[in-house]
Design a protein around this motif. Sequence first.
Motif, PDB file in Angstrom:
ATOM      1  N   CYS B 603       0.823  -1.216   0.000  1.00 13.35           N
ATOM      2  CA  CYS B 603       0.000   0.000   0.000  1.00 13.35           C
ATOM      3  C   CYS B 603       0.857   1.265   0.000  1.00 13.35           C
ATOM      4  CB  CYS B 603      -0.899   0.033   1.222  1.00 13.35           C
ATOM      5  SG  CYS B 603      -2.132  -1.240   1.194  1.00 13.35           S
ATOM      6  N   GLU B 604       1.948   1.200   0.751  1.00 12.97           N
ATOM      7  CA  GLU B 604       2.751   2.406   0.845  1.00 12.97           C
ATOM      8  C   GLU B 604       3.871   2.368  -0.194  1.00 12.97           C
ATOM      9  OE1 GLU B 604       4.024   2.376   4.868  1.00 12.97           O
ATOM     10  OE2 GLU B 604       2.008   2.743   5.635  1.00 12.97           O
ATOM     11  N   GLY B 605       4.560   3.461  -0.265  1.00 11.08           N
ATOM     12  CA  GLY B 605       5.752   3.474  -1.098  1.00 11.08           C
ATOM     13  C   GLY B 605       5.489   3.735  -2.562  1.00 11.08           C
ATOM     14  N   LYS B 606       6.512   3.374  -3.312  1.00  7.99           N
ATOM     15  CA  LYS B 606       6.509   3.748  -4.723  1.00  7.99           C
ATOM     16  C   LYS B 606       5.442   2.971  -5.492  1.00  7.99           C
ATOM     17  CE  LYS B 606      10.757   2.514  -5.241  1.00  7.99           C
ATOM     18  NZ  LYS B 606      12.112   2.290  -5.754  1.00  7.99           N
ATOM     19  N   GLN B 607       5.270   3.429  -6.677  1.00  7.12           N
ATOM     20  CA  GLN B 607       4.385   2.715  -7.571  1.00  7.12           C
ATOM     21  C   GLN B 607       5.090   1.424  -7.996  1.00  7.12           C
ATOM     22  OE1 GLN B 607       2.642   5.337 -10.206  1.00  7.12           O
ATOM     23  NE2 GLN B 607       1.036   3.898 -10.781  1.00  7.12           N
ATOM     24  N   HIS B 608       4.265   0.415  -8.168  1.00  9.02           N
ATOM     25  CA  HIS B 608       4.872  -0.863  -8.487  1.00  9.02           C
ATOM     26  C   HIS B 608       4.938  -1.065  -9.989  1.00  9.02           C
ATOM     27  CE1 HIS B 608       4.817  -2.071  -4.335  1.00  9.02           C
ATOM     28  NE2 HIS B 608       3.592  -1.595  -4.252  1.00  9.02           N
ATOM     29  N   ASP B 609       5.814  -1.920 -10.315  1.00  2.00           N
ATOM     30  CA  ASP B 609       5.902  -2.423 -11.676  1.00  2.00           C
ATOM     31  C   ASP B 609       4.555  -3.066 -12.017  1.00  2.00           C
ATOM     32  OD1 ASP B 609       7.528  -5.407 -12.848  1.00  2.00           O
ATOM     33  OD2 ASP B 609       6.571  -3.766 -13.946  1.00  2.00           O
ATOM     34  N   MET B 610       4.092  -2.886 -13.219  1.00  2.00           N
ATOM     35  CA  MET B 610       2.741  -3.323 -13.548  1.00  2.00           C
ATOM     36  C   MET B 610       2.585  -4.839 -13.445  1.00  2.00           C
ATOM     37  SD  MET B 610       0.422  -1.953 -16.586  1.00  2.00           S
ATOM     38  CE  MET B 610       1.147  -2.875 -17.884  1.00  2.00           C
ATOM     39  N   GLN B 611       3.575  -5.536 -13.896  1.00  2.00           N
ATOM     40  CA  GLN B 611       3.520  -6.994 -13.816  1.00  2.00           C
ATOM     41  C   GLN B 611       3.342  -7.439 -12.367  1.00  2.00           C
ATOM     42  OE1 GLN B 611       3.513  -9.532 -15.719  1.00  2.00           O
ATOM     43  NE2 GLN B 611       3.914  -8.666 -17.738  1.00  2.00           N
ATOM     44  N   ARG B 612       4.177  -6.832 -11.551  1.00  2.00           N
ATOM     45  CA  ARG B 612       4.150  -7.237 -10.158  1.00  2.00           C
ATOM     46  C   ARG B 612       2.813  -6.871  -9.511  1.00  2.00           C
ATOM     47  NH1 ARG B 612       7.759  -3.799  -6.848  1.00  2.00           N
ATOM     48  NH2 ARG B 612       9.598  -4.800  -7.726  1.00  2.00           N
ATOM     49  N   ALA B 613       2.375  -5.673  -9.791  1.00  3.45           N
ATOM     50  CA  ALA B 613       1.106  -5.236  -9.208  1.00  3.45           C
ATOM     51  C   ALA B 613      -0.013  -6.173  -9.631  1.00  3.45           C
ATOM     52  CB  ALA B 613       0.802  -3.815  -9.643  1.00  3.45           C
ATOM     53  N   ALA B 614      -0.031  -6.516 -10.898  1.00  4.72           N
ATOM     54  CA  ALA B 614      -1.087  -7.399 -11.386  1.00  4.72           C
ATOM     55  C   ALA B 614      -1.003  -8.757 -10.698  1.00  4.72           C
ATOM     56  CB  ALA B 614      -0.972  -7.566 -12.895  1.00  4.72           C
ATOM     57  N   ALA B 615       0.231  -9.236 -10.574  1.00  2.00           N
ATOM     58  CA  ALA B 615       0.396 -10.538  -9.936  1.00  2.00           C
ATOM     59  C   ALA B 615      -0.137 -10.512  -8.513  1.00  2.00           C
ATOM     60  CB  ALA B 615       1.870 -10.922  -9.932  1.00  2.00           C
ATOM     61  N   PHE B 616       0.174  -9.422  -7.820  1.00  2.00           N
ATOM     62  CA  PHE B 616      -0.309  -9.337  -6.433  1.00  2.00           C
ATOM     63  C   PHE B 616      -1.818  -9.182  -6.372  1.00  2.00           C
ATOM     64  CE2 PHE B 616       4.039  -8.771  -4.893  1.00  2.00           C
ATOM     65  CZ  PHE B 616       3.956  -9.555  -3.763  1.00  2.00           C
ATOM     66  N   ILE B 617      -2.335  -8.429  -7.315  1.00  2.00           N
ATOM     67  CA  ILE B 617      -3.791  -8.255  -7.330  1.00  2.00           C
ATOM     68  C   ILE B 617      -4.470  -9.603  -7.502  1.00  2.00           C
ATOM     69  CG2 ILE B 617      -5.689  -7.365  -8.723  1.00  2.00           C
ATOM     70  CD1 ILE B 617      -3.934  -4.863  -9.173  1.00  2.00           C
ATOM     71  N   LYS B 618      -3.954 -10.339  -8.442  1.00  2.00           N
ATOM     72  CA  LYS B 618      -4.559 -11.645  -8.696  1.00  2.00           C
ATOM     73  C   LYS B 618      -4.401 -12.558  -7.483  1.00  2.00           C
ATOM     74  CE  LYS B 618      -6.464 -14.766 -11.304  1.00  2.00           C
ATOM     75  NZ  LYS B 618      -7.895 -14.639 -11.600  1.00  2.00           N
ATOM     76  N   ARG B 619      -3.203 -12.560  -6.918  1.00  3.04           N
ATOM     77  CA  ARG B 619      -2.974 -13.461  -5.796  1.00  3.04           C
ATOM     78  C   ARG B 619      -3.820 -13.067  -4.588  1.00  3.04           C
ATOM     79  NH1 ARG B 619       1.396 -17.346  -4.571  1.00  3.04           N
ATOM     80  NH2 ARG B 619       0.283 -18.083  -6.365  1.00  3.04           N
ATOM     81  N   LEU B 620      -3.941 -11.798  -4.356  1.00  4.27           N
ATOM     82  CA  LEU B 620      -4.743 -11.360  -3.203  1.00  4.27           C
ATOM     83  C   LEU B 620      -6.202 -11.734  -3.392  1.00  4.27           C
ATOM     84  CD1 LEU B 620      -3.185  -7.877  -2.425  1.00  4.27           C
ATOM     85  CD2 LEU B 620      -3.131  -9.915  -0.998  1.00  4.27           C
ATOM     86  N   ALA B 621      -6.671 -11.635  -4.613  1.00  3.51           N
ATOM     87  CA  ALA B 621      -8.061 -12.012  -4.871  1.00  3.51           C
ATOM     88  C   ALA B 621      -8.250 -13.496  -4.615  1.00  3.51           C
ATOM     89  CB  ALA B 621      -8.437 -11.658  -6.299  1.00  3.51           C
ATOM     90  N   THR B 622      -7.308 -14.279  -5.119  1.00  5.87           N
ATOM     91  CA  THR B 622      -7.393 -15.719  -4.890  1.00  5.87           C
ATOM     92  C   THR B 622      -7.300 -16.021  -3.402  1.00  5.87           C
ATOM     93  OG1 THR B 622      -6.142 -15.894  -6.932  1.00  5.87           O
ATOM     94  CG2 THR B 622      -6.471 -17.902  -5.698  1.00  5.87           C
ATOM     95  N   PHE B 623      -6.415 -15.320  -2.763  1.00  9.41           N
ATOM     96  CA  PHE B 623      -6.207 -15.498  -1.320  1.00  9.41           C
ATOM     97  C   PHE B 623      -7.507 -15.268  -0.552  1.00  9.41           C
ATOM     98  CE2 PHE B 623      -5.205 -13.505   2.767  1.00  9.41           C
ATOM     99  CZ  PHE B 623      -4.356 -14.454   3.322  1.00  9.41           C
ATOM    100  N   SER B 624      -8.209 -14.218  -0.928  1.00 13.49           N
ATOM    101  CA  SER B 624      -9.407 -13.911  -0.143  1.00 13.49           C
ATOM    102  C   SER B 624     -10.519 -14.916  -0.404  1.00 13.49           C
ATOM    103  CB  SER B 624      -9.887 -12.486  -0.396  1.00 13.49           C
ATOM    104  OG  SER B 624      -9.764 -12.161  -1.734  1.00 13.49           O
ATOM    105  N   LEU B 625     -10.379 -15.721  -1.455  1.00 12.40           N
ATOM    106  CA  LEU B 625     -11.379 -16.767  -1.666  1.00 12.40           C
ATOM    107  C   LEU B 625     -11.203 -17.919  -0.683  1.00 12.40           C
ATOM    108  CD1 LEU B 625     -11.937 -17.499  -5.440  1.00 12.40           C
ATOM    109  CD2 LEU B 625     -13.500 -16.536  -3.804  1.00 12.40           C
ATOM    110  N   SER B 626      -9.993 -18.094  -0.213  1.00 13.63           N
ATOM    111  CA  SER B 626      -9.735 -19.274   0.601  1.00 13.63           C
ATOM    112  C   SER B 626      -9.674 -18.982   2.089  1.00 13.63           C
ATOM    113  CB  SER B 626      -8.400 -19.914   0.194  1.00 13.63           C
ATOM    114  OG  SER B 626      -8.496 -20.448  -1.080  1.00 13.63           O
ATOM    115  N   TYR B 627      -9.480 -17.742   2.444  1.00 17.42           N
ATOM    116  CA  TYR B 627      -9.222 -17.456   3.851  1.00 17.42           C
ATOM    117  C   TYR B 627     -10.405 -16.746   4.518  1.00 17.42           C
ATOM    118  CZ  TYR B 627      -4.553 -19.144   3.180  1.00 17.42           C
ATOM    119  OH  TYR B 627      -3.488 -19.956   2.930  1.00 17.42           O
TER     120      TYR B 627
END
Lengths: 675, 835
Positions: B603-627
């Motif tokens: 959340c804090e800090g610099k803007q992320h690389d788009m690839q990385r941001a997308a990867a995290f977005i996807k993973r967080l979404a998947t994460f919230s499905l299971s937890y």
Amino acid sequence: MAKKMGRRARKFAKKNLQSVMKRKRKLNALFQKKFAPRRAQSDSPEESKNLKNDMQTPVDPEQEILDGIVSTNPFGDLFIKEDDDSAADASDSDGYLSEDPECPYISEDEEESCPEEMCKDVVLLEQNTEINQRLKNQKRKLSKLCKKDPQFSKFLESRRSEFLKSKSEEIYSDDEGDTSSMDDEYIVGNEISQVSKVITSSTVDVWCWLVMEQPNWPGLANLLNAFRAACHYGLDTGEVSPVKIANREVFCKILTFVLSEAKRIFCGLLRISGFSNKETILKMKNKPEWKTTRSLIKSFLRSSLFLLNQETDNQILVFVLSQIRLSILLFSAFPSLTKKLIKISIHLWVTGDKDLSASSFLILRDIASEFSLDNIDTCLTKGFGAFIANSKFMKPQNIEHIEFLENSVVELYSLDIQKSYQKVLMSVQQLASILRLALKTKEKDELKKIHSWQYINCISLWVKFVSCNYKNHDLEQLLFLIIGVIKGIAHLFPGPRYLPLRFKCVKMLNQLSFSSGVFIPVESLLFDCLEIRGTNNAEGTKLKHLDLALLLKVPNQLLKSQDFQQASVLSAIKLLAEHLSQWCYHVSFPDLATIPLILLKRFHENTSIESVRRPVKRFIDQVQQNSDFIQRKRDEVSFSPKDKESVDSFLQLEKCDRSVAFTKFYDNMLQNALA
Amino acid sequence: MGKKRKVILPPDLPPEVADNDIEVSDEDLEFIGQNREYAGFLTKLDTKSIDRHVKRVAGHESDDLEALYEQRKRKASLLKRNDDDDKLQVDPVDALPVKTLDGKLEYRTVDRTKSEAITNEKDNTEENEKDMSVVKLTKKEKRLKIKKSRKEAKKEAKVEEKGNVGVEKLHTEVLAKVEEDLSAEELFRKKKIKLAEIGLQLLENPEENIKSLKELLKNCDDGNQNIVKLGLMSLLAVFKDIIPGYRIRLPTEKEMEMTVSKAVLKQRFYESTLLNSYKAYLAKLIAMEKKPSLRQVAVRCLASLLDAVPHFNYRENILAIVIKNISSPDDTIRKLCCNATKSIFLNEGKHGGEATFEAVRLIAQQVKIYECQLHPDSIEVLSSLTFDEDIGKPDTQAEAVKIKKKGKWKTPDGSNKLQGSEKKKTRQESLAKTREEVTADFKSVSFAPDSRERKRMQSETLSAVFEIYFRILKHSTDSHASRSTTDAASFSHGSSSLPLLAPCLKGLGKFSHLIDLDFMGDLMRCLKQLAGYSDHGTIQNPLSVSERLQCCIVAFRVMRNNLEALNIDLQDFFVQLYNLLLEYRPDRDQGEVLAEALKIMLCEGKQHDMQRAAAFIKRLATFSLSYGSAEAMAALVTLKHLLQKNSKCRNLLENDAGGGSLSGLVSKYQPDATDPNLSGALGSVLWELSLLTKHYNSSISSMAASIMSMGSVNPAQSQVFLSTASPLQAFRDSSILCELSKPTSKSATSRQKQRELQKDYVLMDPEVMQNGNLVDEDEVRRKLEDRFAVHKVITENERLRKELNHTLSSISLYEEYNRQKKQKRRRTTKRVLGD
């Protein structure tokens, strides 16, 4: 023997038949094993004590939770009330009806048809003949004395009359309270017909015939008196019965005939076609015939209740219950009798075997659905209380019974959701507050309360209730509360020791999710068991079968065993399959399966338990297959996640067909589990 | 308090009592000071309260009254002793005599105990049984009255010397009498009384009674451990009170030779005695610290000394012992030591920062000696250190600070003086004024070290702290390396074998802005290694998920605070986080740490690389499905942040055929990739959100819905409703407890329009139910017949028994009949005869 004799009879035997008691004690060991779960509560405190000692878990906290659940909610006064009821029972004794003097009695000399031959109780018979012998000797002696001294016989006479006088005074002083409560208007006490008439089988036949032919035949009272005598038979109630039953055929005939024909007889008397619903009873009360029939009906109902109370044989009880059920609406005219009926039925429902339990449940259900609101209330509270009191322990023997009880409570509560919702909500809130306290304090006592079968069974009961009624009623609040409680339980007991409890929680969550259609993530609750590592040496303590359903907490010695790990992995896979199968047509299935797949694959690579490899692999393949299938399908569509309608309609056709492989796999899994 | 009284009086402060008065009544005052009881007793003779007290002891003869008063006096001191003890056990600070409004410390203690004695007089119970509530009650009741009477007493004492003498006589007599019948218990009691008396005298007038310290010390050699403990505690109270606010320097030989005034000599004697006794006391404590039975008391004394007088001589010795016990297995000892150390760190003004450095250095030694196998508490204390960055920046500023500091030092002293100046002390103080001025000057110089000195000290402290931290990290990585070769069973104990890691990471996070650039590279390497992810999961890594997340957090903190400019590649930490999301287990790991990691890294800090941001977005979404809801909520909040910052990633919300064009290297989404940059998440669609809208938790479903709607909103607009909630806050808000305490409505509205009974079975199969009811009637009949038969036999049996009994009783009646007949016959014959 215990089955054949009524309670009074047993009391008598205890007092007078020492040798019988000895034999009985020997037999008791066998009986205890057979009937322990059934009669544990009612029969003897010793038995139930033994039973309790057998349990692994200490009793006190369980009792506490019951008290906790019971004391502060509307079900609380349940156990206090019971005493009052029993007191009422005692005073509510019934008398005989005034008889029709014209009634034909056919006397035959068939009284002494040697019941001894039929009776298998040899000891009793021997004793009887022995006493008889002694009696004869003594009588001879007495008559000699009398002959020798005629004055003495006079003296004896005077003495005897004195004695009788004093005795009758005693009786009156004792029974004063009782007689006052009797329905004096119609029922005439025993003093009228002091001379008991003997009812022979031909008499009964004639009576039955007459009753069937003429609905208004006045001799019905005699028949009902005979029925009453039959119900009370063998129980020394102190009063002299106006009728005497000649032999067993007569006894049997009277009971079966009256019980099975009661409905028809009373319908005929009241000139109605049948007791279809409450309104007919209300109408019937206003009819002129009601006045005359009321006492007859009451006598019949009372006698039947008495029989229910006394009888111990399951089949007879089932028979009586099923016959009573036909004319159950008659009870609605007599609230006090209804209460008694509820009490007896609850008792039989909880303690009886399968058939008996079922038929008493039917009675309860009829009462709850047909009778006044008051009675529904009693049924619900008492039913729930009895269920809670009986769900303290789970054993292989009673698992089915408890499930039946659970189902029946759900049935009872589902009859009138409006009414029961308050009760259920209150109960769940009670559970939630116990949980909240435990979450805050983390004290051992509080944890114990939750970690008990009573608590878990209670939750699972309401889960069943919600999932049965969610479709037709707005139970969302209740649903969310229950989900919260279950999640809280799972959160409160982490670690592999409590895996069985966790599996139960997941199962309940799946159940709720299935019935309500909301999404409840459970996967993370199951990942833990993929990481249990134990010793690989399964030496010595190999269990035949580890049933996780019967445990809440794994005993320490099993924790490291391979059996436990295997069982837990398999259960986890089953629950995961349950969860995934619900969403296997959903557009986001591949994403839902992502994390479980990654973890399961890793587990499959690393596990040392060979026996679980194959099922795990199979499961992974199935999930992967379905995931790929959905992926393919959704690559074809053009709508976006936010397009709700399109998402909802995605693969609905396949869902209706249940044609996807994963569904089949899951169905297979279920069938295997059943087999 | 005592030390404060010693602190130099500002010269302009006027004494409260006129000088000539004091000169006249000096001796009297001293007498009163030592024997306040008598004066108080005298004055009370004509007050109401004394009457009441006399009534209370009405059982005694009036002749004995004086003896009783003696007894009371004895008890008073005894109780005082006890009172001190009790309080010392609870909290040594409280045991100090509390200063009354006119600034007299010791009086209040005495008064209080006196009133206690009075209330306890009637029931001559054991003093030990007295409880604190009694003390408080009586204290409040009588304080006012006593104060008044005390003032009167002073005046009257001058006049009525006679009375004083008389009472003193009595006093000695009674004491002698009491001494005669001394049992063993008496001895103990007597010793306690003695301790109390000495302590009291010392507190009342340390200058005069300084020699009694030795006597007190002697008591500590007693065979009775209780006495020893009492002695130690009372000495502690005394020392805490009388130790001056400066460090005592014994005069050099040269100085001894110089001729000095009487007052200076007296002062010198006083100081040297104090110092010597203190030394002896400490030696005793240090010796006792080795005895298990007395360890707790000794450590308690040392810790409270360290807390109260860290500026005084021999601090090093105390500190050494305290630090030695800082990771003691005994909870109370450890807590005492930790608290004392913390107070050293927090109250640097008391000792000028030297002690801080010493303590840290000692802790560092401990860590080194024990190879990081200490209790976490011992490192935890370091987090209460404070480092003043402003010290000595520009010289002028430093000067200002220094002056300010000086002023700070003076003001409290002055006020102390103001209160401490009492009539009875004023003379002495005015005599010692010059002497104290000198010492005060010395103190002000020695206690506020110049900024350069302070800065040096601070940087040394800091480097010692980081030495500790790095040692722990190094040790962790080493053991991590060695442990990974050992068996997997150690996994479960992984976190406990590195007890210091968690507080160390916490501390590093806190002081990350102070880390020297030179260390940075090493630190990062260590953290990377510790957070290290391996493909084979947790088996290889002994650290728990929380600790690894902590490592990531610390690394980010450090980077953020120091070198946003410096380009150290944090990519590895992102990889860790990406994979740790899968390792996370709700009830095993701390959710707060995860939420914090999400907050700091994503959340804090610099803007992320788009690839990385997308990867995290996807993973967080998947994460919230299971937890669970709390974790899911934290993940969704982070996801939203990411989407807001990376507007291009909003393509994930749309099932867009052109979405694939953005995905650079990997065109297809690889969910099980371990590197976020290689996951190809840009080509995926956030289908998860559609399922999340069905989530049972309404806040999650509405969150998912709001995220879904982000795609359609104009990117410029969406900046407006940037959510303020942090993942951590979201996590806490949706914890299970919160979920449980949501209110529920009271009624269920049926979806059916009218309320009607539901006649259908909901759960059971009705047919099965009906069939179960069928009974074999023949069987029932047979059973009924059996029942009848059994009952018949039983009734028959009953009947026969009844008849048998009846006949038997009839036969037995025959005898009675015969007797009656005989009587009758006799009577008739008599009558016949009589006729």
